[in-house]
Scaffold this active site. Sequence first.
Site, PDB file in Angstrom:
ATOM      1  CE  LYS A  55      -6.209  -1.797  10.943  1.00  0.00           C
ATOM      2  NZ  LYS A  55      -5.379  -2.038   9.727  1.00  0.00           N
TER       3      LYS A  55
ATOM      4  CB  ILE B 223       1.306   4.650   7.876  1.00  0.00           C
ATOM      5  CG1 ILE B 223       0.367   5.370   8.857  1.00  0.00           C
ATOM      6  CG2 ILE B 223       2.361   3.851   8.640  1.00  0.00           C
ATOM      7  CD1 ILE B 223      -0.443   4.459   9.766  1.00  0.00           C
TER       8      ILE B 223
ATOM      9  N   GLY C   7       0.815  -1.230   0.000  1.00  0.00           N
ATOM     10  CA  GLY C   7       0.000   0.000   0.000  1.00  0.00           C
ATOM     11  C   GLY C   7       0.835   1.260   0.000  1.00  0.00           C
TER      12      GLY C   7
ATOM     13  N   PRO D  89      -1.351   1.493  16.114  1.00  0.00           N
ATOM     14  CG  PRO D  89      -0.759   2.272  13.987  1.00  0.00           C
ATOM     15  CD  PRO D  89      -1.408   1.109  14.690  1.00  0.00           C
TER      16      PRO D  89
HETATM   17  P1  NAP Z   1      -4.246   5.569   3.862  1.00  0.00           P
HETATM   18  O1  NAP Z   1      -3.369   6.724   3.568  1.00  0.00           O
HETATM   19  O2  NAP Z   1      -5.679   5.665   3.476  1.00  0.00           O
HETATM   20  O3  NAP Z   1      -3.607   4.257   3.244  1.00  0.00           O
HETATM   21  C1  NAP Z   1      -4.320   3.065   3.077  1.00  0.00           C
HETATM   22  C2  NAP Z   1      -3.599   2.255   2.030  1.00  0.00           C
HETATM   23  O4  NAP Z   1      -4.277   0.999   1.876  1.00  0.00           O
HETATM   24  C3  NAP Z   1      -3.576   2.920   0.646  1.00  0.00           C
HETATM   25  O5  NAP Z   1      -2.322   2.710   0.052  1.00  0.00           O
HETATM   26  C4  NAP Z   1      -4.658   2.162  -0.099  1.00  0.00           C
HETATM   27  O6  NAP Z   1      -4.470   2.120  -1.505  1.00  0.00           O
HETATM   28  C5  NAP Z   1      -4.445   0.778   0.486  1.00  0.00           C
HETATM   29  N1  NAP Z   1      -5.570  -0.085   0.197  1.00  0.00           N
HETATM   30  C6  NAP Z   1      -6.856   0.059   0.571  1.00  0.00           C
HETATM   31  N2  NAP Z   1      -7.613  -0.925   0.053  1.00  0.00           N
HETATM   32  C7  NAP Z   1      -6.775  -1.702  -0.671  1.00  0.00           C
HETATM   33  C8  NAP Z   1      -6.932  -2.867  -1.489  1.00  0.00           C
HETATM   34  N3  NAP Z   1      -8.125  -3.450  -1.678  1.00  0.00           N
HETATM   35  N4  NAP Z   1      -5.839  -3.390  -2.091  1.00  0.00           N
HETATM   36  C9  NAP Z   1      -4.613  -2.816  -1.954  1.00  0.00           C
HETATM   37  N5  NAP Z   1      -4.404  -1.706  -1.221  1.00  0.00           N
HETATM   38  C10 NAP Z   1      -5.465  -1.162  -0.605  1.00  0.00           C
HETATM   39  O7  NAP Z   1      -4.246   5.261   5.421  1.00  0.00           O
HETATM   40  P2  NAP Z   1      -3.060   5.164   6.502  1.00  0.00           P
HETATM   41  O8  NAP Z   1      -3.428   6.079   7.589  1.00  0.00           O
HETATM   42  O9  NAP Z   1      -1.734   5.268   5.885  1.00  0.00           O
HETATM   43  O10 NAP Z   1      -3.330   3.679   7.024  1.00  0.00           O
HETATM   44  C11 NAP Z   1      -2.397   2.651   6.825  1.00  0.00           C
HETATM   45  C12 NAP Z   1      -2.670   1.547   7.806  1.00  0.00           C
HETATM   46  O11 NAP Z   1      -2.609   2.074   9.129  1.00  0.00           O
HETATM   47  C13 NAP Z   1      -4.061   0.899   7.688  1.00  0.00           C
HETATM   48  O12 NAP Z   1      -3.890  -0.471   7.944  1.00  0.00           O
HETATM   49  C14 NAP Z   1      -4.845   1.567   8.802  1.00  0.00           C
HETATM   50  O13 NAP Z   1      -5.912   0.774   9.247  1.00  0.00           O
HETATM   51  C15 NAP Z   1      -3.767   1.696   9.866  1.00  0.00           C
HETATM   52  N6  NAP Z   1      -4.027   2.708  10.880  1.00  0.00           N
HETATM   53  C16 NAP Z   1      -4.172   4.020  10.540  1.00  0.00           C
HETATM   54  C17 NAP Z   1      -4.427   4.951  11.527  1.00  0.00           C
HETATM   55  C18 NAP Z   1      -4.619   6.406  11.231  1.00  0.00           C
HETATM   56  O14 NAP Z   1      -5.011   7.143  12.146  1.00  0.00           O
HETATM   57  N7  NAP Z   1      -4.350   6.881  10.018  1.00  0.00           N
HETATM   58  C19 NAP Z   1      -4.522   4.548  12.870  1.00  0.00           C
HETATM   59  C20 NAP Z   1      -4.350   3.198  13.180  1.00  0.00           C
HETATM   60  C21 NAP Z   1      -4.093   2.286  12.179  1.00  0.00           C
HETATM   61  P3  NAP Z   1      -5.178   3.222  -2.491  1.00  0.00           P
HETATM   62  O15 NAP Z   1      -4.289   4.426  -2.426  1.00  0.00           O
HETATM   63  O16 NAP Z   1      -5.179   2.561  -3.804  1.00  0.00           O
HETATM   64  O17 NAP Z   1      -6.550   3.476  -1.931  1.00  0.00           O
END
Ligand code: NAP
Length: 344
Positions: A163, A16, A11, A188
Amino acid sequence: MVEPEHVLVTGGSGYIASFCIAQLLGEGTPVRTTVRDRARETALRASVGKLVRADDRLEVVIADLHAEAGWHEACSGCTGVLHTASPIPSRSPRNDDDLVRPARDGALRVLQAARDAGVRRAVMTSSTAAVAYGSGGRSWPFTEADWSDPGARADSSAYERSKMIAERAAWDWHAREGGALELVTICPGAVLGPVLSPDFSASIDIVKRLIDGSLPGLPRFGWPLVDVRDIADLHVRALRVPQAANQRLIGAGPFTWMEDIARVLRENVPEVAAKVPRRRLPNWLVRLSAVADPVLRGRLFELGKQRPVSADKARQLGWTPRRNDAAIIDTANSLLAQGIVKPA
Ligand code: NAP
């Protein structure tokens, strides 16, 4: 001889992931990353390029969490995997499966491919959503020994359930079929910090909505916060530190109510101070407003709930996150610098 590191970050277009990729490249480790759509590669390289030189040491391949194709090739030749990809929507889908399928089934696809490719360690991004939901808030910290309850629908949304179900499935699979693959999960809190492009993660909305004039007051919502640079550091640390093997690690600072985030913004970001609301909205008014606002309606279960967490275990691995204030201020300043939010 120690095998040279080569890391897969899933991703790569994500918030992140960009910082994980940049940290690894900055330390001299070649990185392969996945996107589900080749059209995302240019923006991904531009974002990472704001942090570090992203040259041919960064390889971009195609794989979608919904399908088998591409994951074995993506893992091939890698010593470590950071599995960050998972949907994090700004509004809840009607059907849990829209999130649970890519989160759980996608994680199992990545882990199986990692094991088959002889990857040494996989680090999966879970969330405090998998730790602190299901039985309401509390005043004392949740730890890695706590698990959210996916059956308690009144205290979670589809995202939290995706999650918790995905992390549980990953550990169950690892115990049954993980073989020599080591697994670490990172949980996180809400991730803030500098944004690299207008395509930011849903968590950035916490600060954006406080400084763009769209909130009439301050609902009683709060989160344990963490800076994206620190959470990337924890992922990379989890890949390397021997004691992290087969551990769950919470990565978050103190729980912070929205009114305290607002105060930090008012006191430290003068360009937007006038737009930051001051008045606390009573819970009854928030509930009333939610009748006409589906996004707010989907988060009502959070109202007034405190969910502090302890990151002591991560700190014992040498992790030293910055203060929440710094993460909040840097989020606002980057939104201003990118022109995503205009000064007051
Ligand atoms: P983000 O910027 O929205 O990134 C999510 C990533 O997942 C993107 O690269 C997206 O690709 C990819 N993705 C979604 N569906 C997919 C699929 N079907 N196949 C392949 N890739 C897919 O969010 P982030 O904040 O960096 O989150 C990253 C991780 O951290 C996630 O697991 C999230 O649950 C976890 N997390 C985030 C937070 C927070 O506050 N942000 C807190 C706790 C945990 P596209 O660009 O193509 O959509």
